[in-house]
Write a protein that holds these residues in place. Structure first.
Motif, mmCIF file in Angstrom:
data_model
loop_
_atom_site.group_PDB
_atom_site.id
_atom_site.type_symbol
_atom_site.label_atom_id
_atom_site.label_comp_id
_atom_site.label_asym_id
_atom_site.label_seq_id
_atom_site.Cartn_x
_atom_site.Cartn_y
_atom_site.Cartn_z
ATOM 1 N N LEU A 318 0.804 -1.373 0.073
ATOM 2 C CA LEU A 318 -0.049 -0.052 0.010
ATOM 3 C C LEU A 318 0.844 1.137 0.089
ATOM 4 C CD1 LEU A 318 -2.748 -0.922 2.674
ATOM 5 C CD2 LEU A 318 -2.864 -1.117 0.177
ATOM 6 N N PRO A 319 0.314 2.426 -0.629
ATOM 7 C CA PRO A 319 1.176 3.427 -0.416
ATOM 8 C C PRO A 319 1.225 4.109 1.047
ATOM 9 C CG PRO A 319 -0.708 3.543 -2.223
ATOM 10 C CD PRO A 319 -0.779 2.599 -1.489
ATOM 11 N N VAL A 320 2.220 4.657 1.320
ATOM 12 C CA VAL A 320 2.646 5.038 2.842
ATOM 13 C C VAL A 320 1.328 5.838 3.442
ATOM 14 C CG1 VAL A 320 3.911 6.286 4.335
ATOM 15 C CG2 VAL A 320 4.820 4.936 2.496
ATOM 16 N N ARG A 321 0.657 6.757 2.541
ATOM 17 C CA ARG A 321 -0.354 7.563 3.093
ATOM 18 C C ARG A 321 -1.574 6.948 3.454
ATOM 19 N NH1 ARG A 321 0.180 8.419 -2.095
ATOM 20 N NH2 ARG A 321 1.526 10.065 -2.220
ATOM 21 N N GLU A 322 -1.639 5.719 2.819
ATOM 22 C CA GLU A 322 -2.895 4.740 3.156
ATOM 23 C C GLU A 322 -2.562 3.726 4.090
ATOM 24 O OE1 GLU A 322 -4.213 3.073 -0.603
ATOM 25 O OE2 GLU A 322 -4.120 4.992 -1.669
ATOM 26 N N MET A 323 -1.340 3.562 4.764
ATOM 27 C CA MET A 323 -1.201 2.584 5.661
ATOM 28 C C MET A 323 -1.660 3.242 7.084
ATOM 29 S SD MET A 323 2.490 1.400 4.357
ATOM 30 C CE MET A 323 2.542 -0.388 4.809
ATOM 31 N N SER A 324 -1.977 2.203 8.006
ATOM 32 C CA SER A 324 -2.024 2.571 9.385
ATOM 33 C C SER A 324 -0.822 2.927 9.939
ATOM 34 C CB SER A 324 -2.468 1.047 10.164
ATOM 35 O OG SER A 324 -1.525 0.328 10.151
ATOM 36 N N PRO A 325 -0.858 3.569 11.237
ATOM 37 C CA PRO A 325 0.412 4.169 11.978
ATOM 38 C C PRO A 325 1.391 2.998 12.086
ATOM 39 C CG PRO A 325 -1.632 4.982 13.131
ATOM 40 C CD PRO A 325 -2.132 4.206 12.121
ATOM 41 N N MET A 326 1.033 1.571 12.355
ATOM 42 C CA MET A 326 2.147 0.698 12.396
ATOM 43 C C MET A 326 2.583 0.367 11.114
ATOM 44 S SD MET A 326 3.861 -0.898 14.965
ATOM 45 C CE MET A 326 3.116 -0.809 16.485
ATOM 46 N N GLY A 327 1.648 0.276 10.195
ATOM 47 C CA GLY A 327 2.261 -0.218 8.695
ATOM 48 C C GLY A 327 3.197 0.951 8.310
ATOM 49 N N LYS A 328 2.860 2.093 8.728
ATOM 50 C CA LYS A 328 3.975 3.168 8.397
ATOM 51 C C LYS A 328 5.298 3.037 8.881
ATOM 52 C CE LYS A 328 0.577 6.821 7.501
ATOM 53 N NZ LYS A 328 0.216 8.275 7.793
ATOM 54 N N VAL A 329 5.284 2.502 10.263
ATOM 55 C CA VAL A 329 6.313 2.205 10.909
ATOM 56 C C VAL A 329 7.160 0.964 10.308
ATOM 57 C CG1 VAL A 329 7.293 1.223 13.077
ATOM 58 C CG2 VAL A 329 5.621 3.162 12.984
ATOM 59 N N LEU A 330 6.785 0.030 9.723
ATOM 60 C CA LEU A 330 7.433 -1.044 9.175
ATOM 61 C C LEU A 330 7.932 -0.478 7.853
ATOM 62 C CD1 LEU A 330 8.300 -4.016 8.800
ATOM 63 C CD2 LEU A 330 6.002 -4.274 8.269
ATOM 64 N N ARG A 331 7.163 0.126 6.874
ATOM 65 C CA ARG A 331 7.629 0.586 5.705
ATOM 66 C C ARG A 331 8.759 1.588 5.826
ATOM 67 N NH1 ARG A 331 4.968 1.268 1.051
ATOM 68 N NH2 ARG A 331 4.300 -0.969 1.529
ATOM 69 N N GLN A 332 8.785 2.475 6.816
ATOM 70 C CA GLN A 332 9.629 3.299 7.199
ATOM 71 C C GLN A 332 10.983 2.616 7.528
ATOM 72 O OE1 GLN A 332 7.399 5.916 9.529
ATOM 73 N NE2 GLN A 332 6.531 7.074 7.876
ATOM 74 N N GLY A 333 10.639 1.761 8.410
ATOM 75 C CA GLY A 333 12.137 1.034 9.172
ATOM 76 C C GLY A 333 12.582 0.216 8.275
ATOM 77 N N ASP A 334 12.000 -0.544 7.242
ATOM 78 C CA ASP A 334 12.292 -1.553 6.446
ATOM 79 C C ASP A 334 13.214 -0.648 5.478
ATOM 80 O OD1 ASP A 334 12.387 -4.027 4.684
ATOM 81 O OD2 ASP A 334 11.395 -2.578 3.476
ATOM 82 N N ALA A 335 12.777 0.461 5.038
ATOM 83 C CA ALA A 335 13.474 1.264 3.927
ATOM 84 C C ALA A 335 14.805 1.864 4.728
ATOM 85 C CB ALA A 335 12.696 2.361 3.452
ATOM 86 N N TYR A 336 14.725 2.398 5.672
ATOM 87 C CA TYR A 336 15.645 3.159 6.412
ATOM 88 C C TYR A 336 16.952 2.118 6.701
ATOM 89 C CZ TYR A 336 18.563 6.058 9.145
ATOM 90 O OH TYR A 336 19.896 6.728 9.869
ATOM 91 N N ASN A 337 16.423 0.919 6.917
ATOM 92 C CA ASN A 337 17.435 -0.020 7.352
ATOM 93 C C ASN A 337 18.176 -0.483 6.088
ATOM 94 O OD1 ASN A 337 19.212 -2.039 9.273
ATOM 95 N ND2 ASN A 337 17.872 -3.690 8.081
ATOM 96 N N LYS A 338 17.431 -0.479 5.066
ATOM 97 C CA LYS A 338 18.058 -0.975 3.580
ATOM 98 C C LYS A 338 19.107 0.137 3.168
ATOM 99 C CE LYS A 338 14.185 -3.865 2.054
ATOM 100 N NZ LYS A 338 13.211 -4.206 1.187
ATOM 101 N N TYR A 339 18.681 1.453 3.453
ATOM 102 C CA TYR A 339 19.530 2.494 3.157
ATOM 103 C C TYR A 339 20.644 2.442 3.998
ATOM 104 C CZ TYR A 339 21.646 6.932 4.929
ATOM 105 O OH TYR A 339 22.387 7.676 5.269
ATOM 106 N N ARG A 340 20.794 2.292 5.379
ATOM 107 C CA ARG A 340 21.874 2.233 6.460
ATOM 108 C C ARG A 340 22.752 1.003 5.883
ATOM 109 N NH1 ARG A 340 21.374 4.509 11.562
ATOM 110 N NH2 ARG A 340 23.152 3.020 12.174
ATOM 111 N N MET A 341 22.200 -0.288 5.412
ATOM 112 C CA MET A 341 23.190 -1.588 5.174
ATOM 113 C C MET A 341 23.872 -1.150 3.873
ATOM 114 S SD MET A 341 20.753 -4.746 6.056
ATOM 115 C CE MET A 341 21.990 -5.895 5.071
ATOM 116 N N LEU A 342 23.118 -0.687 2.880
ATOM 117 C CA LEU A 342 23.599 -0.196 1.465
ATOM 118 C C LEU A 342 24.898 0.807 1.865
ATOM 119 C CD1 LEU A 342 20.716 0.060 -0.654
ATOM 120 C CD2 LEU A 342 22.617 -1.756 -0.785
ATOM 121 N N LYS A 343 24.770 1.735 2.728
ATOM 122 C CA LYS A 343 25.657 2.771 3.008
ATOM 123 C C LYS A 343 26.880 2.127 3.851
ATOM 124 C CE LYS A 343 26.330 6.862 5.867
ATOM 125 N NZ LYS A 343 25.872 7.881 6.902
#
Length: 389
Positions: A318-343
């Motif tokens: 789902l698009p971030v804006r359509e997700m529940s608060p906890m769904g957004k947390v997962l989408r954001q946490g997953d993407a941020y950690n991918k960025y950190r690992m790639l970095k």
């Protein structure tokens, strides 16, 4: 000239490649390769080749190309059969849950008990005691140099009692320790010829769990639930990894038997050269991993740890804006950690990172908090006056 892929797709593909190995990920992160060719053929020490040597090498290359083409065809046939059998095996959620992942029947209750306000070590101990490997691992952990206690004379105080180990760790730490020990237990041990898969899946899980915990803190959501969600959101990859390597061995074994029976010597010999396909495994991850994770987390049937709906949203992409608060947390946490690992592995530059993270709707203050957070270790905290007994 082919149209450039969206930055999010580029980063996701690069991250997936990192699961298989750093070199493959580096290849995907490079700019245009250097296509300059030498004006004439040379051998390894730079000597110009004679015409007869050129012809011999050309013939060898053609033969190798023909053999490789035959191997590629066989690999495609093996992969097609794996997908047929995989589709069938994935229908049985109970088998995935109980056999391939091996979820202990009391695990959901353990995590539920820790999440209630009236949680106590007394309520938790009898449940943890039913999971023998978990009890053993917790006691081993407490006796590690990093955590073991000493008395006033500096003598180490050994711990051989589960109640003492649980009390020393404390409930807040256990909300991270137990899910992380469980996930580590589930990681497949044999992933040859891609040994880095085990390490990368761990880094992905622990990093996402810790990132989700920090984002939940900013959003004033349950940090324990967020950590467990981030830690478990890739259980589908663990199951698919186990299943893929087992199916590869099974399908090749059947093909070798058929080739032997049909006296197809060339095919029989070629089949023994095949190894599991990394790109084939990544394609399976891409198609099935999130939905399998969602099904398995739903099967855990938590009563208090409310993470199944968020995982379902994540799997539905789902698009971030359509997700529940906890769904957004997962989408954001997953993407941020991918960025950190790639970095960490120098596989992303700052311009790419900004574009990748820009559309995540990160809550105010989250990025600065995450930047200062170690996403590779639990970094447990203990009260100074905590007793060892």
């Amino acid at each position: 000239m082919s149209e450039q892929k969206p930055i999010a797709q580029q980063i996701e593909e690069r991250f997936s490649a990192l699961l298989l190995g750093l070199e493959l990920a580096k290849q995907l992160s490079l700019c245009e390769p250097n296509e300059d060719q030498p004006a004439f053929a040379t051998d390894s020490d730079g000597r110009q080749l004679l015409m007869v040597e050129k012809v011999a090498r050309r013939d060898k290359k053609l033969n190798q190309s023909s053999h490789q083409s035959f191997l590629d065809q066989l690999q495609d046939r093996i992969q097609d059969e794996i997908l047929i059998r995989l589709d069938d095996r994935l229908q049985d959620t109970e088998h995935l849950y109980n056999k391939l992942l091996g979820v202990h029947e009391n695990l959901p209750d353990i995590l539920d008990v820790m999440s209630v306000r009236a949680a106590s070590i007394g309520r938790l101990e009898p449940l943890v005691a039913t999971v023998s490997w978990l009890s053993t691992d917790l006691i081993k952990m407490i006796n590690m140099p990093k955590y073991r206690r000493t008395n006033s004379k500096g003598k180490v105080i050994p711990v051989d009692n589960l109640r003492v180990a649980l009390s020393f760790l404390g409930l807040e730490n256990l909300k991270m320790v137990i899910p992380s020990l469980v996930f580590r237990r589930w990681i497949p041990q044999i992933t040859d010829p891609y040994p880095s898969i085990k390490t990368r899946l761990w880094e992905q899980a622990i990093g996402t769990g810790l990132a989700c915990k920090k984002i939940a803190q900013v959003c004033q959501l349950d940090e324990g639930h967020a950590f467990t969600l981030g830690m478990f959101h890739e259980v589908g990859k663990l199951v698919l990894t186990r299943l893929y390597f087992r199916l590869f061995d099974e399908v090749v074994r059947d093909a070798v038997h058929e080739a032997h029976e049909a006296r197809m010597k060339e095919e029989h010999s070629a089949l023994t050269e095949l190894t599991p396909s990394g790109t084939g495994l990544l394609a399976i991850y891409d198609k099935y991993a999130a939905s399998v994770s969602s099904r398995l987390i739903k099967r855990m049937d938590f009563r208090r740890v409310c993470i199944a709906p968020a995982m379902e949203e994540f799997a539905a992409n789902l698009p971030v804006r359509e997700m529940s608060p906890m769904g957004k947390v997962l989408r954001q946490g997953d993407a941020y950690n991918k960025y950190r690992m790639l970095k960490t592995y120098r596989l992303i530059n700052m311009d790419e990172a900004k574009m990748y993270l820009r559309d995540l709707m990160m809550p105010a203050g989250a990025l600065s908090l995450l930047k200062a957070t170690d996403l590779r270790h639990l970094n447990l905290t203990f009260d100074e006056d905590q007793e060892a007994s």
